[in-house]
Enzyme design. Sequence first.
Site, PDB file in Angstrom:
ATOM      1  N   PRO A   1       0.835  -1.207   0.000  1.00  0.00           N
ATOM      2  CA  PRO A   1       0.000   0.000   0.000  1.00  0.00           C
ATOM      3  C   PRO A   1       0.870   1.257   0.000  1.00  0.00           C
ATOM      4  O   PRO A   1       2.022   1.234   0.410  1.00  0.00           O
ATOM      5  CB  PRO A   1      -0.790  -0.123   1.313  1.00  0.00           C
ATOM      6  CG  PRO A   1      -0.680  -1.550   1.722  1.00  0.00           C
ATOM      7  CD  PRO A   1       0.631  -2.036   1.197  1.00  0.00           C
TER       8      PRO A   1
ATOM      9  N   ASP B   1      17.664  -1.087   8.416  1.00  0.00           N
ATOM     10  CA  ASP B   1      18.594  -2.080   7.881  1.00  0.00           C
ATOM     11  C   ASP B   1      17.884  -2.892   6.806  1.00  0.00           C
ATOM     12  O   ASP B   1      16.660  -3.031   6.811  1.00  0.00           O
ATOM     13  CB  ASP B   1      19.069  -3.003   9.002  1.00  0.00           C
ATOM     14  CG  ASP B   1      20.249  -3.870   8.583  1.00  0.00           C
ATOM     15  OD1 ASP B   1      20.921  -3.528   7.578  1.00  0.00           O
ATOM     16  OD2 ASP B   1      20.513  -4.883   9.250  1.00  0.00           O
TER      17      ASP B   1
ATOM     18  N   ILE C   1       2.084   5.177  -1.941  1.00  0.00           N
ATOM     19  CA  ILE C   1       2.475   5.747  -3.231  1.00  0.00           C
ATOM     20  C   ILE C   1       3.593   4.913  -3.846  1.00  0.00           C
ATOM     21  O   ILE C   1       4.597   4.632  -3.202  1.00  0.00           O
ATOM     22  CB  ILE C   1       2.946   7.207  -3.045  1.00  0.00           C
ATOM     23  CG1 ILE C   1       1.816   8.050  -2.425  1.00  0.00           C
ATOM     24  CG2 ILE C   1       3.381   7.805  -4.373  1.00  0.00           C
ATOM     25  CD1 ILE C   1       2.258   9.444  -2.010  1.00  0.00           C
TER      26      ILE C   1
END
Length: 612
Positions: free
Chosen positions: A328, A383, A330
């Site tokens: 989900p 990370d 942009i």
Amino acid sequence: MNHFPKLLSSQIGFDLAQTMLEGFDRHYRIFRDAAIHAKTLFEKGDWHGLQKLARDRITSYDERVDECVELLEDEYDAEKIDSEVWQQIKLHYIGLLTTHRQPECAETFFNSVCCKILHRSYFNNDFIFVRPAISTEYIENDEPAAKPTYRAYYPGKDGLAATLERIVTNFQLEPQFEDLTRDVGCVMQAIHDAFGAFDEAPNFQIHVLSSLFYRNKSAYIVGRIINGDLLLPFAVPLRHVKPGVLALDTVLLKREQLLIIFSFSHSYFLVDMEVPSAYVEFLGTIMPGKPKAEIYTSVGLQKQGKNLFYRDLLHHLSHSSDQFIIAPGIKGLVMLVFTLPSFPYVFKLIKDNFPPPKETTRAQIQSKYQLVKRHDRLGRMADTLEYSSVALPRSRLDDALVRELEKEVPSLLEYEGENLVIRHMYIERRMVPLNLFLQNGNDEDVEHGIKEYGNAVKELMQANIFPGDMLYKNFGVTRHGRVVFYDYDEIEYLTDCNVRAVPAPRNEEDEMSGEPWYSVGPHDIFPETYGTFLLGDPRVRRSFMQHHADFFDPALWQRHKDHLLKGELPDFFPYDDSARFCNCYPERFADAAGRASPEPDAPADARSVRVA
């Protein structure tokens, strides 16, 4: 069905197994030497040396694997060894590990070497360690009795204050303490403030891991307090208050605090462990629920963490039925991101092509991710685990995701039977994108998110990181509410950037222009312009100007750059500043430098603390 031979008759198989184990032992010896050297650097206050040591250690594993592969190919022509011998190599290797102190890490090293030599089609249970072959339960330490995995202390005899002081002095650090009696009193006061007075159970004891955990400018004492059925975790950071003088900075007594200092957004600790599995087991008791993969990674054994993570993924796939979907939020211009809703991670693939205005290459993006891996992340950069040739069941991939994969990353895909093999990917902890957090949050959430965002970018500045693309969608909110940066394709060193103020418009035409009326170099940054895309929401603007009005001042950015160019390294605290002893007990620190006789250990009510 087991295809292993009944007899181990291959001398070459034994020789290869022994050569591979010698390669691992060399790696782990170098790994431990780095942690031992960290103590010397910490004592000297050589922070640049500690940074370099941590960076160099990250690449050491791959260097040792490459050395071992080259040796096997030169001496044994390993690529031409037949399958029957490879089966025996693994069995011989298992035999050599029966009394080893790091068998799980040695198995991972074996896998790394084999995967460099063998084609992917040979990666099966017979040839590599898909599951561990040697148990890590109850492995005993070979160290002298003075340094077991952890030490047990019994405060009932000498009292809590004397016990705490002995815990600290047993690490035999060379610098003196500014006032250890004062600091121990602060620890006792903090325990009392957190838990009140408790009765001592017959088993009242304190367990402390025998090695310090080094990172940044701190060394952490890590342990647990046992009283009856209760187990309380703790960590005590030691810091230099001035050159050659140490102090206990605080005591962290909450599981959530320990989870943050051991989180995926921090650099790996330097810690000396003869039996790493024993350290991981201990840490698991004070951070229950934290995956072993993440604990191994946090103590610097990132390849073992990566191996365990992949096993966790395979196990999860066999015990779940949901589908991988497009993440989900942009969509990015550079990365294709997908996720498995029931699994708290995201999978990131570099696209084959990048639309304007992006001007970059796959190699450049990979170098940015490697930069972050080796840099001090300060709890503000996620990370990543990097994988090659990951096979996922085609039936578990949503059709829309498959179409997106075939459109954006066809060069990374290979269908193999019922699996889709992805040639290269990064995997990160899933977070709530900051733009969605702000969009869906109430006023309190917005204020928290913006305050954290500003703190994150300012801390990255101090660490010599310029994020590049500072849109909210490139930051995430962790489960602990911290804002973390995770989009690295435009990242740069701040010292490589040219901080500029926007020149005044020359005329009305300049002022009305939608384009810059001034020249912009490739490394020029203009903090005054960031408000255009950061302050559109009135709630965001209000919180931003309340907490970070200086964010858009070029002088702030230039000041951080100047400090970096002078070689200055700022202090970072992975816990609230209010938790530091000098802030929560300021009366104990009055005239600390000139005080000849320290105050008593603790107030009357704290001296009788009974820990539970």
